[in-house]
Write an enzyme that holds these catalytic residues in place. Sequence first.
Site: not given
Ligand SMILES: Cc1cc2nc3c(=O)[nH]c(=O)nc-3n(C[C@H](O)[C@H](O)[C@H](O)COP(=O)(O)OP(=O)(O)OC[C@H]3O[C@@H](n4cnc5c(N)ncnc54)[C@H](O)[C@@H]3O)c2cc1C
Length: 309
Positions: A135, A138-139
Site C-alpha cells: 500500500c 499507507c507506507d
Molecule cells: C500492511 C498494511 C498497512 C496498511 N496501512 C494503512 C494505513 O496506514 N492507512 C489506511 O487508511 N489503510 C491502511 N491499510 C489498508 C486498510 O488496512 C484497509 O483498507 C482496511 O483495513 C479495510 O478494512 P475492512 O474493514 O474492509 O477489511 P479488513 O481490515 O480487511 O478486515 C476484514 C475482516 O474480515 C474478517 N473475515 C474474513 N473472512 C471472514 C469469515 N469467513 N468470517 C468472519 N470474518 C472474516 C477478517 O478476520 C478481518 O477481520 C493498510 C493495509 C495493509 C495490509
Amino acid sequence: MGEDVRSVIIVGSGPAGYTAGLYSARALLSPLMFAGYMSGGQLMLTSDVENFPGYPKGIGGPEMMVDMREQAERFGLEVQDKNVERVDLSQRPFGVWVEGEEFRAESLIICTGAEAIWLGAEGEEEQKGRGISTCATCDGAFFRDEEIIVVGGGDSAMEEATFLTRFASKVTVIHRRDVFKASKVMYERAEGHPKIEIKPFRQVKRWLANEQGLTGAILEDPRDGSEEEISCAGAFIAIGHKPITSFLENQLETDSEGYIVHKTNTMTAIPGVFAAGDVVDKRYRQAITAAGMGCQAAIDAERWLEDQH
Ligand SMILES: Cc1cc2nc3c(=O)[nH]c(=O)nc-3n(C[C@H](O)[C@H](O)[C@H](O)COP(=O)(O)OP(=O)(O)OC[C@H]3O[C@@H](n4cnc5c(N)ncnc54)[C@H](O)[C@@H]3O)c2cc1C
C-alpha cells in the site's frame, strides 16, 4: 422473528465491521459480529497509521483496532472471534454457520475485506512491514529520499510508482514480461517521469535485508535465469488484491474481479444483505473509507429493517 433470530449479523472485524457494529449497536439492534480468522483486520499487520483522522501523532494499527472494538462493545456489540464457514442467503432469516453452529439473522453486513496478493519470494515473509508493503498510500511516506522498487505491470503499479516519486529518490518498476496491462496513459506517465525507471523481464528471486530492514533484492530474468542485484529501502508489491468472498459460495453478485456489487446504496441485490469496506471497494482501500462505508451499511440496514416491520 423468533428469539434466536438476530436483527444484524456482521461478518468481519476490520474498520468497516467495527464501524457497522458501533452504529448498529447505538441504534439498539443488538448486533452480533463474527470477527474472523484475523480479528481486527488488515491493520493488525501494520505498525503506524498516520492518516486516520483523530490521531495527530499517528497510532499503531493493532492499537487502533483494539480502540475500535472497545468503542463498539461499549454500546453493546457482541463479538465472537470465530470464522463464518458458510451462509444461506436463499431465504430470510438468513443462515450463518460458524464452527458447525447455525445462527439466523434478518440482515447481514459483510465486511470481510480483501487480501493483497504477494509474490512469495524468498525472504518476503520476514520483511513484510519492514520495507515490503502492498500500500503506497499507507507506507510511501516512510521512504523519503530512499530508493524504492515497485513490482507489477498494471495500472496500480504505475499509479503507485508515480505517487511514490513524491518521496523516493528513485523508483524502479519491475515486471516479469515486456507486455504491460496498464493503460497507455498510466504507463506513459510513469515511463516519462525522471525519477522512474521501468525494467521489463525482471522478477524478484530473493529479498535482501539487514537488522534495520530491507536493503535490496536479487532480480532474475525469466528468459534466461540471469541475475542482478538491486538496492532499495522499500518495495511495493502491486500485482493485485483478492476480495474475501469464498464463504459466500457465489450467492452474491460480484464484478469480474470478485468484488461484491452494491445494488441500492450499500445493499446488494439480495434485500437485507449489505456489504462494506475493501470487499466492495477496489479503488480507495483505506481504513477511513472502509469505516465510512461500514457506517453507511449500518444506517442502510437499520432503515431497511424498520421498513420490514
Ligand atoms: C500492511 C498494511 C498497512 C496498511 N496501512 C494503512 C494505513 O496506514 N492507512 C489506511 O487508511 N489503510 C491502511 N491499510 C489498508 C486498510 O488496512 C484497509 O483498507 C482496511 O483495513 C479495510 O478494512 P475492512 O474493514 O474492509 O477489511 P479488513 O481490515 O480487511 O478486515 C476484514 C475482516 O474480515 C474478517 N473475515 C474474513 N473472512 C471472514 C469469515 N469467513 N468470517 C468472519 N470474518 C472474516 C477478517 O478476520 C478481518 O477481520 C493498510 C493495509 C495493509 C495490509
